[in-house]
Design an enzyme around this catalytic site. Structure first.
Site, PDB file in Angstrom:
ATOM      1  N   PRO A   9     -27.323 -28.013 -24.492  1.00 41.11           N
ATOM      2  CA  PRO A   9     -27.484 -27.324 -25.764  1.00 41.11           C
ATOM      3  C   PRO A   9     -26.443 -27.689 -26.817  1.00 41.11           C
ATOM      4  CG  PRO A   9     -26.743 -25.823 -24.036  1.00 41.11           C
ATOM      5  CD  PRO A   9     -27.146 -27.100 -23.365  1.00 41.11           C
ATOM      6  N   ASN A  10     -26.938 -27.817 -28.029  1.00 46.86           N
ATOM      7  CA  ASN A  10     -26.138 -28.039 -29.241  1.00 46.86           C
ATOM      8  C   ASN A  10     -25.576 -29.452 -29.355  1.00 46.86           C
ATOM      9  OD1 ASN A  10     -26.367 -25.321 -30.304  1.00 46.86           O
ATOM     10  ND2 ASN A  10     -25.128 -24.716 -28.550  1.00 46.86           N
ATOM     11  N   ARG A  17     -21.790 -30.356 -35.993  1.00 56.99           N
ATOM     12  CA  ARG A  17     -21.184 -29.285 -35.212  1.00 56.99           C
ATOM     13  C   ARG A  17     -19.671 -29.493 -35.059  1.00 56.99           C
ATOM     14  NH1 ARG A  17     -21.836 -28.863 -28.677  1.00 56.99           N
ATOM     15  NH2 ARG A  17     -20.944 -26.800 -28.611  1.00 56.99           N
ATOM     16  N   TYR A  22     -15.580 -32.192 -32.019  1.00 58.05           N
ATOM     17  CA  TYR A  22     -16.511 -33.142 -31.402  1.00 58.05           C
ATOM     18  C   TYR A  22     -16.636 -34.468 -32.150  1.00 58.05           C
ATOM     19  CZ  TYR A  22     -17.747 -28.955 -28.784  1.00 58.05           C
ATOM     20  OH  TYR A  22     -17.688 -27.829 -27.985  1.00 58.05           O
ATOM     21  N   ASN A  73     -23.712 -34.070 -19.734  1.00 61.66           N
ATOM     22  CA  ASN A  73     -22.877 -33.126 -20.475  1.00 61.66           C
ATOM     23  C   ASN A  73     -23.724 -31.862 -20.619  1.00 61.66           C
ATOM     24  OD1 ASN A  73     -21.436 -31.545 -22.207  1.00 61.66           O
ATOM     25  ND2 ASN A  73     -20.922 -33.201 -23.641  1.00 61.66           N
ATOM     26  N   HIS A  79     -20.573 -23.805 -18.006  1.00 62.95           N
ATOM     27  CA  HIS A  79     -19.729 -22.675 -17.629  1.00 62.95           C
ATOM     28  C   HIS A  79     -20.524 -21.489 -17.078  1.00 62.95           C
ATOM     29  CE1 HIS A  79     -17.217 -25.199 -20.072  1.00 62.95           C
ATOM     30  NE2 HIS A  79     -17.891 -24.918 -21.169  1.00 62.95           N
ATOM     31  N   ASP A  86     -27.502 -26.267  -8.737  1.00 63.51           N
ATOM     32  CA  ASP A  86     -28.451 -26.362  -7.620  1.00 63.51           C
ATOM     33  C   ASP A  86     -29.409 -27.536  -7.792  1.00 63.51           C
ATOM     34  OD1 ASP A  86     -27.296 -24.177  -6.421  1.00 63.51           O
ATOM     35  OD2 ASP A  86     -28.876 -22.757  -6.950  1.00 63.51           O
ATOM     36  N   GLU A  97     -20.010 -35.716 -14.686  1.00 63.07           N
ATOM     37  CA  GLU A  97     -19.989 -34.684 -15.733  1.00 63.07           C
ATOM     38  C   GLU A  97     -19.059 -35.154 -16.855  1.00 63.07           C
ATOM     39  OE1 GLU A  97     -17.915 -31.268 -14.326  1.00 63.07           O
ATOM     40  OE2 GLU A  97     -18.471 -30.004 -16.021  1.00 63.07           O
ATOM     41  N   HIS A  99     -17.394 -34.186 -20.747  1.00 63.56           N
ATOM     42  CA  HIS A  99     -17.164 -33.292 -21.887  1.00 63.56           C
ATOM     43  C   HIS A  99     -16.435 -34.069 -22.968  1.00 63.56           C
ATOM     44  CE1 HIS A  99     -18.660 -29.954 -19.677  1.00 63.56           C
ATOM     45  NE2 HIS A  99     -17.920 -30.344 -18.651  1.00 63.56           N
ATOM     46  N   ILE A 100     -16.975 -34.001 -24.166  1.00 63.71           N
ATOM     47  CA  ILE A 100     -16.380 -34.724 -25.297  1.00 63.71           C
ATOM     48  C   ILE A 100     -14.984 -34.176 -25.580  1.00 63.71           C
ATOM     49  CG2 ILE A 100     -16.617 -35.154 -27.777  1.00 63.71           C
ATOM     50  CD1 ILE A 100     -19.734 -34.949 -27.272  1.00 63.71           C
ATOM     51  N   SER A 101     -14.883 -32.853 -25.575  1.00 65.30           N
ATOM     52  CA  SER A 101     -13.592 -32.208 -25.854  1.00 65.30           C
ATOM     53  C   SER A 101     -12.821 -32.000 -24.550  1.00 65.30           C
ATOM     54  CB  SER A 101     -13.827 -30.865 -26.540  1.00 65.30           C
ATOM     55  OG  SER A 101     -14.481 -29.961 -25.656  1.00 65.30           O
ATOM     56  N   ARG A 110     -14.033 -21.874 -20.818  1.00 69.34           N
ATOM     57  CA  ARG A 110     -14.486 -23.276 -20.739  1.00 69.34           C
ATOM     58  C   ARG A 110     -13.849 -24.014 -19.559  1.00 69.34           C
ATOM     59  NH1 ARG A 110     -17.372 -24.057 -25.564  1.00 69.34           N
ATOM     60  NH2 ARG A 110     -16.550 -22.746 -27.215  1.00 69.34           N
TER      61      ARG A 110
END
Ligand code: DQA
Length: 141
Positions: A9-10, A17, A22, A73, A79, A86, A97, A99-101, A110
């Site tokens: 999402p987002n 954003r 980001y 991502n 979270h 699953d 996995e 994460h940009i940040s 987070r």
């Protein structure tokens, strides 16, 4: 080798954003960057983005038996989502996995990741480069 890059999402709002967190690159810029690397390295890559948890689960399940690695991502679902954890465990496709940040340097909520429990590696805080690093990790397996 066939890879699937999933964004939650987002992440379709990249560029608009919170650019201070980001960056100014868009979702299309991100896909182009990854596509260029994969093309240069002979990797077949597909992209999927959704704002809906169940759709993300469906896409992970659809990768069963036809995909060698997943770059994911999960956005905010990182979270909260046992369902994504699953799904990744169910298909047993190696997943990295991203994460940009640097989520560890942000709010406490987070710093919890359910998806990390099914990931071969988690890459945080490297901007778009983190996705390219994830491709390298999957390639090296
Ligand atoms: C994110 C970090 C998450 O906490 C957040 O909800 C996102 C993006 C990142 O790429 O840094 O949507 O996954």
């Amino acid at each position: 080798m066939k890879l699937l890059v999933i964004n939650g999402p987002n992440l379709n709002m990249l560029g608009v954003r919170e650019p201070g967190i980001y960056g100014s690159g868009t979702y299309d810029d991100l896909c182009a960057l990854i596509r260029d690397k994969c093309e240069a390295e002979g990797i077949d890559v597909e992209f999927y983005q959704s704002n809906h948890e169940g759709d993300l689960v469906d896409r992970i399940q659809a990768a069963f038996g036809n995909t060698d690695g997943i770059v994911i991502n999960p956005g905010a679902y990182t979270h909260t989502s046992v369902a994504l954890l699953d799904a990744l465990k169910a298909v047993r496709i190696p997943a990295v996995e991203v994460h940009i940040s640097d989520v560890d340097a942000r709010e406490e909520f987070r710093q919890i990741s359910y998806v990390a429990l099914a990931a071969v590696k988690t890459i945080k805080g490297r901007g778009f480069q983190g996705y390219l690093d994830a491709v390298d990790v999957l390639k090296s397996l």
